[in-house]
Structures are given as structure tokens and as C-alpha cells.
Design a protein around this motif. Structure first.
Motif, PDB file in Angstrom:
ATOM      1  N   SER A  36       0.830  -1.200   0.000  1.00  0.00           N
ATOM      2  CA  SER A  36       0.000   0.000   0.000  1.00  0.00           C
ATOM      3  C   SER A  36       0.869   1.257   0.000  1.00  0.00           C
ATOM      4  O   SER A  36       0.573   2.221  -0.729  1.00  0.00           O
ATOM      5  CB  SER A  36      -0.914   0.003   1.223  1.00  0.00           C
ATOM      6  OG  SER A  36      -1.697   1.182   1.273  1.00  0.00           O
ATOM      7  N   GLU A  93       2.388   1.544  -3.454  1.00  0.00           N
ATOM      8  CA  GLU A  93       1.398   2.002  -4.433  1.00  0.00           C
ATOM      9  C   GLU A  93       1.121   3.489  -4.274  1.00  0.00           C
ATOM     10  O   GLU A  93       0.985   4.219  -5.266  1.00  0.00           O
ATOM     11  CB  GLU A  93       0.106   1.200  -4.275  1.00  0.00           C
ATOM     12  CG  GLU A  93       0.194  -0.227  -4.777  1.00  0.00           C
ATOM     13  CD  GLU A  93      -1.146  -0.933  -4.744  1.00  0.00           C
ATOM     14  OE1 GLU A  93      -2.105  -0.407  -5.339  1.00  0.00           O
ATOM     15  OE2 GLU A  93      -1.234  -2.009  -4.122  1.00  0.00           O
ATOM     16  N   GLU A 102       2.322  -0.631  -9.164  1.00  0.00           N
ATOM     17  CA  GLU A 102       0.970  -0.486  -9.695  1.00  0.00           C
ATOM     18  C   GLU A 102       0.360  -1.872  -9.872  1.00  0.00           C
ATOM     19  O   GLU A 102       1.076  -2.861 -10.036  1.00  0.00           O
ATOM     20  CB  GLU A 102       0.987   0.248 -11.041  1.00  0.00           C
ATOM     21  CG  GLU A 102       1.471   1.687 -10.975  1.00  0.00           C
ATOM     22  CD  GLU A 102       0.435   2.640 -10.398  1.00  0.00           C
ATOM     23  OE1 GLU A 102      -0.735   2.214 -10.262  1.00  0.00           O
ATOM     24  OE2 GLU A 102       0.801   3.786 -10.106  1.00  0.00           O
ATOM     25  N   THR A 103      -0.949  -1.932  -9.813  1.00  0.00           N
ATOM     26  CA  THR A 103      -1.637  -3.210  -9.965  1.00  0.00           C
ATOM     27  C   THR A 103      -2.467  -3.220 -11.245  1.00  0.00           C
ATOM     28  O   THR A 103      -2.998  -2.191 -11.658  1.00  0.00           O
ATOM     29  CB  THR A 103      -2.551  -3.506  -8.768  1.00  0.00           C
ATOM     30  OG1 THR A 103      -3.510  -2.450  -8.634  1.00  0.00           O
ATOM     31  CG2 THR A 103      -1.734  -3.614  -7.484  1.00  0.00           C
ATOM     32  N   HIS A 117       0.915  -7.351  -9.487  1.00  0.00           N
ATOM     33  CA  HIS A 117       1.688  -6.198  -9.046  1.00  0.00           C
ATOM     34  C   HIS A 117       2.892  -6.002  -9.958  1.00  0.00           C
ATOM     35  O   HIS A 117       3.620  -6.953 -10.246  1.00  0.00           O
ATOM     36  CB  HIS A 117       2.151  -6.395  -7.600  1.00  0.00           C
ATOM     37  CG  HIS A 117       1.039  -6.521  -6.617  1.00  0.00           C
ATOM     38  ND1 HIS A 117       0.314  -7.708  -6.458  1.00  0.00           N
ATOM     39  CD2 HIS A 117       0.491  -5.627  -5.755  1.00  0.00           C
ATOM     40  CE1 HIS A 117      -0.621  -7.531  -5.538  1.00  0.00           C
ATOM     41  NE2 HIS A 117      -0.529  -6.287  -5.088  1.00  0.00           N
TER      42      HIS A 117
END
Length: 265
Positions: A47, A50, A56-57, A66
Motif C-alpha cells: 500500500s 502504491e 501499480e496493480t 503487481h
């Protein structure tokens, strides 16, 4: 940038980045395997990464994959690297190169960047010949960008546009553009000095697809996700696009935000 430095300061988060650098596009379960961290701890660290834009997902069916994102490292390098001597910048430059790289055993290249512009303006940059020519350095694709339309490609400055078999797959203005990539052509063989045998071997690789996803990100910013996939493992074309797309997309971002292009000379 504060968030980027904070994220990189933690050894556990660097360990997660190392894991993704070895094999990009992992699920949470895969990231947890082999790490001396609980699933909850890994989730918290991801988290933070990100939030900083370093990870980034991307959804692939029911899975959440990921990926490393090179854009924040590019911004750090562009802002400060010229102000430091080579020794002091060495570690940062190594990290930038590592995050720009795609594991060559993988079959997908993903690059995410945030650009201070509008969705409409970014769409124009992806489809307007005058725009494309600037950040592709007087080369790049040309089409009317309707589904099924052919795409002509100019490989180098001063060359002519040629139809290398590329076709538009999807075109939703301001949201999504997708098209097939080209195979290896004789012009590329002439440019790089490949033998007929090497060209024939390279042409056995499957045809890949590149997609551009445009999403509003708030406060006059849009998120651009470029996914280039469909490669065979250890693909030579994947190696090429992994080296080429970061520079092209950094040039695109700079052009939209400043009206100027980068100098790679």
C-alpha cells in the motif's frame, strides 16, 4: 517525491521491489511466498509502495498482479541527477535502470505514469500525427485509429511510412487504445545488420499487442497505463520494447506538461 523517498527508505519495501524486479507481475500470494513477512505486513508495505507510485496493480481476470513502475524514479533522475557528481548519483542511477527494466523471462511489459493533462489531450497525443512525431522523434505509428484500420509505421527519421501488418483492435477516445505490434521486417534487419538466418529466426516470435489505458486521477492529472503483452518467454522483441517505451513515454509526459521534448543525445 517525499512519498517515494519514504517508501524506498524501508528495507522490507526494497525487498518487495527486488522480488518484483526479479519477476514482474506477481500476485499477493506469490509475493508473500519466501518472504519472512506476514500477509498483512506485505499488504501494508504494498500500500505504501502504491501510494508512492512505485508499484501499480493490473487486473487479469480474477487475479490482481503487481508491477514495478519506473515513472517516479524517472522524475527523481530528471530533477536531480545532473546536480550530483557521478559517484554520488551511481546508486540512484542503478535503481532507475533496475526499475525501468522488465524481467526478460516474463511475457509482459507494463509502464504506468501520471501526467498533468486531460484525457482528451492525452488521447490527441496518442493519435495525432503531429503530436506523435514530436515524442517519437519524427517516427512512430500513423492511422485513422478506428477498429480494424491498418497502422503505418515509420521506423526512423526521414523514412517513409510502411504497412507492417499492424491493426487497430480497440479505440475508445479518451479511455483506451489497443493495437497489434509489428513483426521483424527487412528494414529492421538492414538497420541492425542482421543476417537472413537471424531475421528468419526472429520472425518466429508471436505478434504482440500494446494497449493504452487512460484514467482520470484527480486535480488535472490522468493515469496512463501501457501494457505490451503476448510475447514469448525471453523474447527479443520484449527486450527491445522494454528499452524503448520508457524513453518514449517520458518524452510524451514532458511534451504534454511543458511543451518541450527531452534530449537523449
Amino acid at each position: 517525491m517525499d512519498a517515494v523517498f519514504k517508501a524506498l527508505a524501508d528495507a522490507s519495501r526494497r525487498q518487495l521491489l527486488d522480488s518484483l524486479n526479479r519477476r514482474n507481475g506477481q500476485t499477493l500470494r506469490e509475493l508473500c511466498a519466501g518472504l519472512d513477512m506476514s500477509r498483512q505486513a506485505v499488504t501494508k508495505h504494498l500500500s505504501v509502495l502504491e501510494t508512492a507510485g512505485l508499484v501499480e496493480t493490473v487486473r487479469r481476470g480474477r487475479e490482481k498482479l503487481h508491477y514495478l513502475n519506473a515513472a517516479p524514479i524517472n522524475e527523481i533522475a530528471e530533477r536531480w541527477i545532473d546536480r550530483y557528481d557521478r559517484e554520488r548519483a551511481h546508486a540512484l542511477a542503478d535503481l532507475k535502470r533496475a526499475l525501468e527494466g522488465t524481467a526478460m523471462s516474463e511475457t509482459t511489459f507494463v509502464y504506468i505514469t501520471y501526467i498533468k493533462t486531460t484525457s482528451e489531450r492525452l488521447w490527441e497525443a496518442l493519435t495525432n500525427p503531429a503530436f506523435i512525431s514530436r515524442y517519437f522523434d519524427d517516427s512512430g505509428p500513423s492511422s485513422d485509429w478506428t477498429p480494424g484500420a491498418p497502422i503505418a509505421w515509420k521506423a526512423d527519421t526521414g523514412g517513409e511510412f510502411k504497412d507492417w501488418g499492424q491493426r487497430v483492435l480497440e479505440a475508445e477516445p479518451g479511455k483506451r487504445l489497443s493495437y497489434t505490434w509489428h513483426n521483424y521486417e527487412q528494414e529492421l534487419a538492414d538497420m541492425f545488420g542482421w543476417s537472413d538466418e537471424k531475421l528468419a529466426e526472429l520472425r518466429k516470435e508471436p505478434i504482440s499487442t500494446v494497449s493504452f489505458e487512460i484514467e482520470p486521477a484527480g486535480q488535472g492529472t490522468v493515469k496512463l497505463t501501457v501494457t505490451h503483452d503476448g510475447f514469448a518467454p525471453d523474447s527479443e522483441m520484449l527486450k527491445g520494447v522494454s528499452q524503448g517505451w520508457p524513453g518514449i513515454l517520458s518524452n510524451l509526459k514532458t511534451l504534454l506538461e511543458s511543451g518541450e521534448t527531452l534530449s537523449f543525445g
